[in-house]
Design a protein around this motif. Structure first.
Motif, PDB file in Angstrom:
ATOM      1  N   TYR A 205       0.881  -1.174   0.000  1.00 46.14           N
ATOM      2  CA  TYR A 205       0.000   0.000   0.000  1.00 46.14           C
ATOM      3  C   TYR A 205       0.913   1.216   0.000  1.00 46.14           C
ATOM      4  O   TYR A 205       1.637   1.457   0.959  1.00 46.14           O
ATOM      5  CB  TYR A 205      -0.907   0.005   1.236  1.00 46.14           C
ATOM      6  CG  TYR A 205      -2.015   1.054   1.187  1.00 46.14           C
ATOM      7  CD1 TYR A 205      -1.731   2.411   1.136  1.00 46.14           C
ATOM      8  CD2 TYR A 205      -3.350   0.678   1.194  1.00 46.14           C
ATOM      9  CE1 TYR A 205      -2.741   3.360   1.097  1.00 46.14           C
ATOM     10  CE2 TYR A 205      -4.373   1.619   1.155  1.00 46.14           C
ATOM     11  CZ  TYR A 205      -4.062   2.955   1.101  1.00 46.14           C
ATOM     12  OH  TYR A 205      -5.072   3.892   1.055  1.00 46.14           O
ATOM     13  N   HIS A 320      -6.554   0.641   6.172  1.00 46.36           N
ATOM     14  CA  HIS A 320      -7.042  -0.466   5.341  1.00 46.36           C
ATOM     15  C   HIS A 320      -7.083  -1.782   6.116  1.00 46.36           C
ATOM     16  O   HIS A 320      -7.790  -2.713   5.731  1.00 46.36           O
ATOM     17  CB  HIS A 320      -6.159  -0.620   4.096  1.00 46.36           C
ATOM     18  CG  HIS A 320      -6.772  -1.480   3.045  1.00 46.36           C
ATOM     19  ND1 HIS A 320      -7.822  -1.053   2.240  1.00 46.36           N
ATOM     20  CD2 HIS A 320      -6.516  -2.751   2.665  1.00 46.36           C
ATOM     21  CE1 HIS A 320      -8.169  -2.031   1.419  1.00 46.36           C
ATOM     22  NE2 HIS A 320      -7.397  -3.074   1.646  1.00 46.36           N
ATOM     23  N   TYR A 329     -10.877  -5.208   2.867  1.00 49.17           N
ATOM     24  CA  TYR A 329      -9.465  -5.605   2.811  1.00 49.17           C
ATOM     25  C   TYR A 329      -9.175  -6.437   1.562  1.00 49.17           C
ATOM     26  O   TYR A 329      -8.237  -6.156   0.813  1.00 49.17           O
ATOM     27  CB  TYR A 329      -9.086  -6.380   4.074  1.00 49.17           C
ATOM     28  CG  TYR A 329      -7.670  -6.926   4.030  1.00 49.17           C
ATOM     29  CD1 TYR A 329      -6.585  -6.110   4.332  1.00 49.17           C
ATOM     30  CD2 TYR A 329      -7.425  -8.253   3.671  1.00 49.17           C
ATOM     31  CE1 TYR A 329      -5.281  -6.596   4.278  1.00 49.17           C
ATOM     32  CE2 TYR A 329      -6.126  -8.751   3.612  1.00 49.17           C
ATOM     33  CZ  TYR A 329      -5.065  -7.923   3.920  1.00 49.17           C
ATOM     34  OH  TYR A 329      -3.774  -8.409   3.856  1.00 49.17           O
ATOM     35  N   PRO A 332     -10.358  -3.888  -2.483  1.00 52.64           N
ATOM     36  CA  PRO A 332     -10.342  -2.431  -2.232  1.00 52.64           C
ATOM     37  C   PRO A 332     -11.367  -1.654  -3.045  1.00 52.64           C
ATOM     38  O   PRO A 332     -11.647  -0.501  -2.723  1.00 52.64           O
ATOM     39  CB  PRO A 332      -8.912  -2.026  -2.631  1.00 52.64           C
ATOM     40  CG  PRO A 332      -8.120  -3.276  -2.626  1.00 52.64           C
ATOM     41  CD  PRO A 332      -9.075  -4.367  -3.008  1.00 52.64           C
ATOM     42  N   SER A 338      -9.991   3.433   4.336  1.00 48.11           N
ATOM     43  CA  SER A 338      -8.731   3.690   3.633  1.00 48.11           C
ATOM     44  C   SER A 338      -8.950   4.228   2.226  1.00 48.11           C
ATOM     45  O   SER A 338      -7.991   4.471   1.492  1.00 48.11           O
ATOM     46  CB  SER A 338      -7.902   2.413   3.542  1.00 48.11           C
ATOM     47  OG  SER A 338      -8.593   1.427   2.791  1.00 48.11           O
TER      48      SER A 338
END
Length: 497
Positions: A205, A320, A329, A332, A338
């Motif tokens: 990420y 996230h 999770y 996405p 997130s």
């Protein structure tokens, strides 16, 4: 629709902590900017929700140490080359001790935090995870470092869980770890299996490209590593937030909220949180002016007041990992605290934000590429304030999140035009009444379904024009009446037959 007040149903409460084997595991790499400091403070207050396996100092286009020999360097990134010029020997380096210093403050509130959840890692456990990665220059990945070795070790271990790699700065230390695996195994018979194993295990990420190592090395050489790329939505949690965040959400980032509910009278860790006009100054960063009350009335970012939020541009990375019931999770594109990301048209392993991942902003009536993040700010900030309370209040004095239970489960099938009910149970460990609300997340699915709430029942009507295999995402919210009021969710995905 209107909110319906529901009394706690007295259901048995599921323990707040998850067993270690079910927790997501993560390694943080950070360049130590002031927004990393603020992100890390929030991170510590949520560190009971996931398993930290490494805290690694790294560099970025904004912050690097230099080699101490006077070697000059010019940024590969056009933005920083333009801002800072050429032939620098170092750049705004905050050092490799600020994590340890914050953990010393965490140690002071830790006895109180474990009264709220025994899953909080001990200060010593976290101290033992600190490593120095590749920090000499922006994008430096020539040297194996203690930080890159730790990442390499975890990528190659026998733990079947995914390894969520957070790049709060550049991706260079992550790249060095991957490069060392390639160097050690590429010419062996095991290379194909090892590369597949690492590619399946790693998730990166990254907040923007803060050096060129993803573009130059990771992407071309490890194309099957999943990447969640946040280049737009994080700005609402970063320095220009006043230009990005909807007016209705801005009070939760202003000093009147931040000072009273998070920074002041919440223990020594929160006092280290950087905010506007707080008098603090980060050692090593001459660009940190925000703490000076005389310099914040009018800036290019706007006019600020004491204790106003500065930036936590990297918080979306660890957010996230939080399981608040939105089940984002694994996918996405569903959206959550997130942000929301859409699978790249060019790379089936890369999720991106931007215009194609925009949500409708109800304040402007326009599609807004930041709204997938800004829509959650009120809930996130109230949640942060509750965690701040945990630093100084007993379990009985503080508030804790409610629980939302869907009788029918989280996956439902329906026909086009069908009307059906979802039965909801709400529970609150503190005994507070809980309000029920529900809505359709149009952008996360295939359009809009009508949703109504009455008593403990959510009624959904699938549009008559819905096609087979269309999906509609119904977000069911429970918000308690404690202070700060806390919200948890369940996402019910309705698939059309």
């Amino acid at each position: 629709m209107k909110n319906i007040l529901l009394l706690s149903l007295g259901l048995a409460f599921i323990t707040m902590g998850w067993a270690q084997e079910t927790m997501k595991r993560t390694i943080v790499t950070t360049d130590g900017e002031i927004d990393d400091v603020d992100t890390f403070i929030r991170y510590l207050l949520y560190s009971n929700e996931f398993e930290t396996q490494g805290l690694v100092y790294s560099s970025s286009m904004w912050h690097w140490k230099g080699d101490g020999k006077g070697t000059t360097f010019t940024s590969e990134m056009e933005m920083t080359k333009k801002i800072y010029g050429k032939d620098l020997t170092d750049l705004r380096w905050p050092g490799t001790n600020w994590i340890q210093e914050l953990l010393a403050e965490y140690a002071k509130v830790y006895p109180n935090l474990i009264g709220h959840d025994s899953n909080y890692p001990s200060p010593q456990e976290l101290l033992d995870l600190i490593r120095v990665g590749n920090i000499d220059f922006e994008g430096e990945m020539a040297q194996r470092t203690e930080g890159s070795r730790l990442i390499r070790e975890k990528l190659l271990d026998d733990d079947d869980r995914e390894l969520f790699l957070q790049a709060w700065g550049g991706t260079n230390t992550i790249a060095r770890a991957l490069k060392s695996i390639e160097e050690d195994y590429k010419d062996t018979r095991d290379w194909k299996d090892i590369k597949e194993k690492v590619s399946k295990k790693a998730i990166i990420y990254t907040i923007m490209d803060q050096d060129a190592t993803y573009k130059n090395y990771i992407g071309p050489n490890w194309p099957k590593i999943r990447v969640f790329y946040n280049a737009n939505q994080f700005w609402c949690f970063a320095y220009p937030w006043k230009q990005v965040v909807p007016k209705s959400q801005q009070p939760f980032l202003e000093g009147s909220f931040m000072g009273a509910n998070i920074i002041n009278d919440h223990g020594p860790l929160l006092k280290k949180y950087y905010s506007y006009g707080d008098g603090q100054k980060q050692e090593g960063d001459p660009n940190h002016f925000e703490g000076d009350i005389t310099k914040i009335a009018n800036t290019e970012r706007g006019s600020f007041s004491k204790y106003d939020f500065i930036s936590e541009g990297d918080s979306p990375a660890f957010l996230h990992l939080l399981d608040v019931g939105l089940n984002n999770y694994e996918d996405p594109s569903r959206g959550g605290w997130s942000g929301r990301f859409v699978l790249s048209k060019d790379n089936p392993y890369r999720y991106e934000d931007g215009d194609h991942a925009a949500d409708l902003n109800p304040e402007t009536g326009k599609m807004d590429k930041s709204y997938p993040q800004t829509r959650w700010i009120k809930a996130m900030q109230l949640d942060f304030a509750a965690r701040a309370d945990w630093c100084v209040k007993t379990f009985e004095e503080a508030n804790h999140a409610p629980e939302v239970i869907i009788k029918e489960g989280l996956s439902i099938t329906a026909k086009a035009g069908e009307i059906f009910n979802i039965h909801v149970a709400l529970n609150d460990i503190d005994g507070h009444p809980v309000y029920l609300w529900a809505w359709c997340y149009d952008e996360a699915g295939d359009g809009h379904a009508e949703v109504k709430v009455e008593n403990a029942i959510v009624t959904v009507q699938i549009p008559k024009t819905a096609k087979k295999k269309n999906q509609f995402h119904i977000i069911v919210e429970g918000t308690d009446t404690g202070f700060p009021a806390l919200t948890r969710y369940q996402r019910v995905i309705v698939s059309v037959l």
